[in-house]
Structure formats: C-alpha cells, structure tokens
Design an enzyme around this catalytic site. Structure first.
Site, short mmCIF file in Angstrom:
data_model
loop_
_atom_site.label_atom_id
_atom_site.label_comp_id
_atom_site.label_asym_id
_atom_site.label_seq_id
_atom_site.Cartn_x
_atom_site.Cartn_y
_atom_site.Cartn_z
N GLU A 77 -12.04 1.41 -4.36
CA GLU A 77 -10.92 2.32 -4.16
C GLU A 77 -9.97 1.86 -3.07
O GLU A 77 -8.88 2.38 -2.94
CB GLU A 77 -11.41 3.73 -3.89
N HIS A 78 -10.37 0.88 -2.28
CA HIS A 78 -9.51 0.41 -1.20
C HIS A 78 -8.44 -0.57 -1.69
O HIS A 78 -7.31 -0.54 -1.19
CB HIS A 78 -10.33 -0.25 -0.09
N HIS A 146 -17.89 -8.24 -4.34
CA HIS A 146 -16.64 -7.51 -4.27
C HIS A 146 -15.48 -8.49 -4.36
O HIS A 146 -15.33 -9.34 -3.47
CB HIS A 146 -16.55 -6.71 -2.97
#
Length: 189
Positions: A77-78, A146
């Site tokens: 979400e960042h 990520h």
C-alpha cells in the site's frame, strides 16, 4: 465494485505525466488492461475472509495441521508495487473443529488481494482462523520479496522479508512452536 473507467482515465493521465503518448499504438489499450488487472488483483477488497472458512464434520484430530508454501502476491500500500512470496499456515484443532485445507489457501488469497503490508496480512490471516476455528492456536509465517525494495529505493533484488503471527498454544508452548517451524523448514514435502 471497481470503477474500471475511472482507473483507465487515471492510467491515461499517468502515461501523459511520465511523458508517454497514451494514443501510441502499443499503449492505446493499456489503460483498460490496467483497469481489468486491478479488478482482479484487488478482488479481496470489501470481502469477509471468515466466510471462506467452513467447518467439516467433527474430526478426532488433535495434532498440527499445516499447509505450507502457499504462493501469493499482494500489493504494497505504500508504493502500489507487488510483494510476492509463500505463506505457511498452521493450526492446532480444538474439539474436532477442522476445516478443509483449501480454506487456508482461500483465506490467504482473499486477504492478500487488497492493498496490504506484510505484517498486517500475516496478522489478519491468524486472526480470521482464531475467530472462525477457535483452535488451540495458530501460526502464520510469510516469506516475501517486495518489489518496492527490489526495483526502487535500496534496489536489492532477492531480499526476503519474513513475518510471523503466533497465537494460542504456538505462543505459550515452545515445543509446539519449534515442531511447527521444523515442519515449515523441511523442504522434503
């Protein structure tokens, strides 16, 4: 409900903002492709993962149930970039309350298909299983790469982030916790 037209318009704006021509041949359909993709990868938004868990006929089983190496992807979400990895889900049934193995996969999939952070995803999976199965305990371990770290920022491809959520007997009984971690680490299965 995903507003695909609004997404397509926003993607057109982004293409223009980065200096691309949204009318260029290979980009003409990109806004609609992205909108359709978002509909799919964010399909868990607004859905109740507890609805995925169904009790089976009571079983006289009181040992660890572990489904490991559940592949998943989610969107950070960042930076709205993917994080991709494996999820390991274990629980120790109480009073014969067991669920189908696929239900553990479905809970993981549904909760990962929304904007997430890995720490919250790990805890949410554990919370849903504690609430619905009321087991002696739950352990969830997630290992993921990520792309926000691989593609930007520190630019370190291949790094792995590991998170765990440990509830009930897995927290209070070190032997149960260690047995489960050994099963997760065992790559023969």
């Amino acid at each position: 409900m995903v507003d695909k037209e609004k997404i397509a318009n926003a993607v057109r704006d982004i293409l223009e903002a980065i200096g691309e021509d949204p009318n260029r041949g290979d980009l003409v359909d990109t806004p609609y492709r992205v909108a359709k993709m978002y509909e799919e990868i964010f399909s868990g938004i607004g859905k109740d993962a507890a609805q995925e868990v169904r009790m089976m006929v009571p079983e006289e089983y009181d040992q660890i149930v572990l489904v490991k190496d559940i592949p998943f992807y989610s969107m950070c979400e960042h930076h709205m970039l993917p994080f991709i990895g494996k999820c390991h889900v274990a629980y120790l049934p109480e009073d014969g309350r067991v669920t189908g193995l696929s239900k553990l996969v479905r809970v993981t999939r549904l909760l990962s298909r929304r904007l997430q952070v890995q720490e919250r995803l790990t805890g949410e999976i554990a919370a849903v299983l504690m609430e619905t199965l009321k087991p002696k305990g739950v352990m969830v371990v997630i290992e993921a790469e990520h792309l926000c770290m691989s593609m930007r920022g520190v630019k370190e491809a291949g790094t792995c982030t590991v998170t765990s959520a440990v509830r009930g007997i897995f927290r209070t009984n070190s032997l149960t916790r260690e047995e489960t971690l050994a099963l997760i680490r065992d790559k023969r299965h």
